[in-house]
Design an enzyme around this catalytic site. Structure first.
Site, PDB file in Angstrom:
ATOM      1  N   GLU A   6      19.138  38.754 -80.216  1.00  0.00           N
ATOM      2  CA  GLU A   6      19.052  38.382 -81.629  1.00  0.00           C
ATOM      3  C   GLU A   6      18.248  37.100 -81.838  1.00  0.00           C
ATOM      4  OE1 GLU A   6      23.280  38.752 -82.584  1.00  0.00           O
ATOM      5  OE2 GLU A   6      22.801  40.698 -83.461  1.00  0.00           O
ATOM      6  N   GLU A  57      24.875  47.317 -77.464  1.00  0.00           N
ATOM      7  CA  GLU A  57      26.204  47.037 -78.008  1.00  0.00           C
ATOM      8  C   GLU A  57      26.625  48.250 -78.822  1.00  0.00           C
ATOM      9  OE1 GLU A  57      26.414  43.245 -80.107  1.00  0.00           O
ATOM     10  OE2 GLU A  57      25.034  42.357 -78.655  1.00  0.00           O
TER      11      GLU A  57
HETATM   12  C1  GAL Z   1      26.078  41.404 -82.309  1.00  0.00           C
HETATM   13  C2  GAL Z   1      25.821  40.236 -81.403  1.00  0.00           C
HETATM   14  C3  GAL Z   1      27.023  39.866 -80.598  1.00  0.00           C
HETATM   15  C4  GAL Z   1      28.240  39.815 -81.480  1.00  0.00           C
HETATM   16  C5  GAL Z   1      28.436  41.135 -82.146  1.00  0.00           C
HETATM   17  C6  GAL Z   1      29.596  41.152 -83.092  1.00  0.00           C
HETATM   18  O1  GAL Z   1      25.196  41.380 -83.361  1.00  0.00           O
HETATM   19  O2  GAL Z   1      24.766  40.480 -80.538  1.00  0.00           O
HETATM   20  O3  GAL Z   1      26.797  38.633 -79.995  1.00  0.00           O
HETATM   21  O4  GAL Z   1      28.045  38.860 -82.463  1.00  0.00           O
HETATM   22  O5  GAL Z   1      27.315  41.414 -82.921  1.00  0.00           O
HETATM   23  O6  GAL Z   1      30.779  40.752 -82.545  1.00  0.00           O
END
Ligand code: GAL
Length: 945
Positions: A409, A478
């Protein structure tokens, strides 16, 4: 004096980066107790503190490594995206906690005349280093090593004074906006190393595997005069800089992390490395290792400890990685920075596919439309290249690392592209990952976060609108946000990964809840008085802060089990989903269970099942029940017959179940007539028409109940907007009122009809309970009909009973032993289970709905004498039982504020909304959403004496 703070995060005075290696050259650790002084700003920090004769007797002791706010100096602060300081790059606030550190050490006199270096494995965020009053330079890049040459300043055989001034904020902070606690300090080891003349400063080990021949090659880039040996392969005296054919080797993978010791020696120094033979390649848009498509069942791992912050003892790390292995986690993304270097050794040894991620995130620039984002500003280019080179040089010899990640990010821009180029030039053997390059202009894999099932399916099918992206492997860096109760929907993700070759899996966000231990509870954002914070968004892991598994991890293990088992009355389907392993290590067992527990069991023999194939095993001569026996389930379990690395013998590798006997429906005797408000041994009260007594048991209920203490996913639905909870609350689901319409006794029972509706509106529900009493039991048919104009979905549909608090023992026949919700139910198997009311609760750090047991056929709650209540489903229900109400749970905010009442509140649910992962990502899939309408729940109550 402090111009370095704004120098675009460029370290100075540091040595070129090199690999982290173990060597026989002397190393002295400086970890231990140091002297420490914290000042609120640089101007207030002591002058001349780096002088050897500075009097630090007024300072305090501090362990190093440490994050000083974890030791009572200042406070931790949590923000997710927003910078806790004005966006004014490269400047930082004057109010800048500055920690001065001092320690003395001696090295042997015979180091004299030899080169020596000092290494810092992690300093957050920027440190100025002096040895014996001589300034060595400035560190930047908190989670990256920094080395300084100390030869000139060192006094071998005498006392040396090391002084380090660490600033919480620096221009580097703009590059370190990861979603985590802000925790300054010298938080990784500090070592002093002798560097012998003619020693080995750096090596790059390339151990490739040719899957077509089963042979390996070895190339060690290093000093020309060094010789290489691999004792286990009988190889000695190999030259560096040359590719050697090493013959047949055991390839490295998470399923068999075979490592070979490699010794590289010059006359002056011997370095030992461990080679894992593996070759990473993208072939026709598929990420392969050793010629096979891999599937990532991963987690995002931060470094966090509830007592010490980003300092995590190695035994704790080992235990957590073993816990991952035991739950079938096969991959780790080191979100969002390279971990402690020793963790990489454990990854190699225990076996994980690793995305090693650079210490880089500038997410807070999103709030200003990415204006001035360092990622596209040439003034920051050096810092970006410095960071990628330091990560790759440090970790390049680890076979577990299969992808380099530029960071997280950080928007997009030229500096990121430059990092990618640097990476490919230096190490063409590993593809480049970065999620923020949405167009995939400079990365090798198409990485996404939180793409939902529908979009992931489209991408898997090759229907992505971008042609270029279609040619790349698709990885969810993620997905399935594990905040609070959840994640739901993992099974459907796995189905996508299994169906579409390009959809190569993903990493759950995230492994661990970053709670900070306080007296009886875990702190989250805001608990330290931070003016700007993101609350409990940092509590979003598969394990609790003390690393005990939450139900999400148990579900992960069931969903990503390597052996998939389909049970049928006459056969078992066994699917081997390993990438490389056959099932030679697997034992298969069956059991038949009913309400009374396991009634018969045995083993099954498993034919050879190569990786990626299935076998069908006929079932013969099982002692299946017949006649009036109770409902019976056949469970087949695959376990590890022998231990594997990180996998103890006996570990469950997969399980499946099917019902194999259903009893004939019970024929009830003629029901007894109502006698006013009495029905058999049941007594109802006249005001609401609730049941208040059954035999000797006093109770209160059932009341219709459609509310639950919102889960984080309910609260933050729609990617954090909270719109679902808002509409539920606007509609008043949490403050429903009842109006008794009629109690109608009759010759075969009693009917209670009520209007069930929220204040302030004219829509609601009609609730009708039809009670009959026969065979010493009270039968209910409860019907809840929503008004036609009711459009909202519901959190739950059920009834609530209040029982005496003395009923503490619980047993049930249904899914268990753990909690289960409709979209997170794979881990819960039907069986006969027992527990206590206390143990049914799941200790989510932020209190919310929890502890629901699903598909329950019968439930008993008893006191110490064995008296209590039995509930039979018609056919089944879900339940929660707790010493507090859903409203209590919702109000609490932390566990210490949940009241303990002298009652057991039992919810009998027809259904609950699934969990989804809408706190960041998608809500429950359509089958798990609960619509209002016309619902009927049948149950029977019997007092137990
Ligand atoms: C993503 C980010 C993580 C965390 C997650 C939400 O956007 O990369 O670091 O913030 O969202 O918990």
């Amino acid at each position: 004096m402090s111009r370095y703070l704004t120098d675009f995060a460029r370290p100075s005075g540091t040595l070129p980066p090199r690999a982290d290696m173990s060597s026989d050259a002397p190393v002295l650790t400086l970890d231990g107790t140091w002297r420490f002084h914290l000042a609120p700003s640089i101007a207030e920090a002591p002058d001349g503190f780096h002088a050897t004769d500075y009097d630090d007797s007024g300072w305090t002791d501090l362990p190093v490594p440490s994050n000083w706010p974890m030791h009572g100096h200042g406070k931790p602060a949590y923000t997710n995206v927003v910078y806790p300081f004005p966006i004014d790059p490269p400047n930082v606030p004057t109010e800048n906690p500055t920690g001065d550190h001092r320690v003395t050490f001696t090295v042997p006199a015979d180091w004299s005349g030899q080169r020596a270096v000092i290494r810092f494995d992690g300093v957050d965020s920027c440190g100025v280093v002096w040895l014996n009053g001589v300034q060595l330079g400035v560190t930047y890049g908190s989670r990256l090593p920094a080395e300084f040459d100390i030869t000139a300043a060192l006094r071998p055989g005498a006392e040396n004074v090391l002084a380090v001034r660490v600033h919480q904020w620096s221009s580097g902070s703009y590059l370190e906006d990861q979603d985590m606690w802000w925790l300054p300090g010298i938080f990784r080891s500090v070592t002093v190393r002798l560097r012998p003349a003619g020693g080995i400063d750096d090596l790059f080990l390339h151990a490739d595997y040719d899957h077509t021949t089963g042979t390996g090659t070895l190339l060690v880039d290093g000093p020309e005069d060094a010789v290489v040996s691999v004792p286990a392969l009988g190889l000695t005296g190999l030259a560096t800089g040359v590719t050697h054919q090493v013959g047949e080797v055991r390839p490295w993978s998470p399923e068999d992390p075979a490592l070979y010791d490699v010794l590289v020696a010059t006359d002056a120094e011997t370095v030992s490395l461990r080679a894992g033979f593996r070759t990473v390649k993208i072939v026709d848009g598929i990420l392969t290792v050793n010629g096979r498509r891999i599937q990532i069942h991963g987690v995002n791992r931060h470094e966090h400890h509830p007592d010490t912050g980003r300092v995590v003892p190695l035994d704790v790390v080992r235990a957590e990685l073993e816990l991952m292995k035991r739950h079938h986690v096969n991959a780790v993304r080191t979100s969002h920075y390279p971990p402690d270097p020793r963790v990489l050794d454990l990854f190699d040894e225990l076996g994980f596919w690793v995305i090693d991620e650079c210490d880089l995130e500038t997410h807070g620039f999103e709030f200003v439309g990415w204006r001035d984002n360092p990622s596209d500003d040439p003034r920051w280019r050096d810092a970006y290249l410095d960071r990628i080179s330091r990560m790759i040089e440090r970790d390049k010899n680890h076979p577990s690392v299969i992808l380099w990640s530029l960071g997280n990010e950080a928007g997009t821009g030229r500096n990121l592209a430059a990092m990618a180029n640097w990476s490919r030039d230096r190490d063409p053997s590993r593809p480049v990952h970065y999620e923020g390059d949405h167009a995939c202009e400079y990365v090798d894999v198409y990485s996404r976060m939180y793409a939902d099932h529908a979009e992931s399916t489209l991408i898997g099918r090759g229907e992505d609108p971008s042609g270029h992206r279609r040619s790349l492997p698709y990885i969810l860096c993620e997905f399935a946000h594990a905040m609070g109760n959840g994640p739901g929907g993992m099974l459907e993700y796995r189905e996508i990964f299994d169906r579409y070759p390009r959809a190569q899996g993903g990493f759950i966000w995230e492994w661990l809840d970053h709670g900070i231990r306080q007296d009886g509870f875990y702190a989250y954002g805001g608990d330290f008085g931070e003016p700007l914070h993101d609350g409990n968004f940092v509590i979003d892991g598969l394990v609790f802060p003390d690393r005990t598994p939450s139900p999400g991890l148990t579900e992960f293990a069931a969903v990503f089990a390597p052996v998939l088992i389909g049970v049928h009355p006459d056969k078992v389907d066994v699917k081997n989903t390993y990438t490389y392993r056959d099932l030679g290590h697997v034992a298969l067992a069956w059991s038949l269970g009913d309400r009374s527990g396991v009634v018969a069991s045995g083993t099954l023999s498993l034919p050879p099942v190569p990786a990626g194939t299935s076998a069908e095993i006929p079932l013969k001569d099982l002692p299946l029940p017949s006649g009036p026996a109770s409902e019976t389930w056949l469970t087949v379990t695959a376990t590890a017959a022998k231990a594997l690395p990180g996998v103890p013998a006996g570990l469950v590798l997969g399980a499946g179940q099917a019902v194999v006997h259903e009893p004939a429906p019970v024929v009830r005797s003629t029901p007894v007539p109502a006698d006013g408000l009495r029905l058999g041994s049941a007594v109802f009260e006249p005001v609401h028409g609730r049941l208040v007594k059954l035999g000797d048991l006093e109770l209160d209920g059932p009341r219709p109940h459609i509310w639950r203490a919102p889960t984080d996913n309910d609260r933050m639905d729609d990617r954090g907007t909270g719109s679902l909870l808002r509409s539920w609350k606007e509609a008043g689901l949490h403050r429903m009122r009842e109006r008794l319409v009629a109690i109608t006794p009759s010759a075969d029972g009693l009917q209670v009809e009520s209007r069930f509706a929220p204040a302030g509106t004219n829509v609601g529900f009609t609730s009708t309970v039809r009670w009959t009493y026969a065979d010493d039991a009270l039968h209910a048919t409860w019907r809840l009909v929503a008004d036609e104009r009711w459009t909202l979905t519901l959190p739950r549909i059920g009834v609530r009973l209040a029982l005496p608090g003395s009923l503490t023992s619980v047993s049930w026949f249904g899914r268990g032993p753990g909690e289960a919700y409709s979209d997170s139910i794979q881990a819960a198997l039907v069986g006969a289970w027992t527990s206590t009311v206390d143990d049914l609760q799941t200790p989510y750090v932020y209190p919310q709905e929890n502890g629901h047991r699903a598909d329950v056929r019968n439930l008993t709650l008893r006191d110490a004498s064995g008296a209590g209540l039995e509930v039979l489903g018609g056919p089944s229900f879900g339940f929660t039982a707790r010493n507090h109400t859903d409203e209590d749970l919702e109000e609490a905010g932390r566990r210490t504020r949940i009241p303990a009442r002298d009652q057991v509140f039992v919810n009998l649910d027809l259904a609950q909304r699934g969990l989804g992962t809408a706190s960041c990502g998608t809500g429950p899939l359509p089958p798990y959403i609960l619509t209002a309408g016309d619902h009927v729940l049948n149950f029977t109550l019997r007092a137990l004496r």
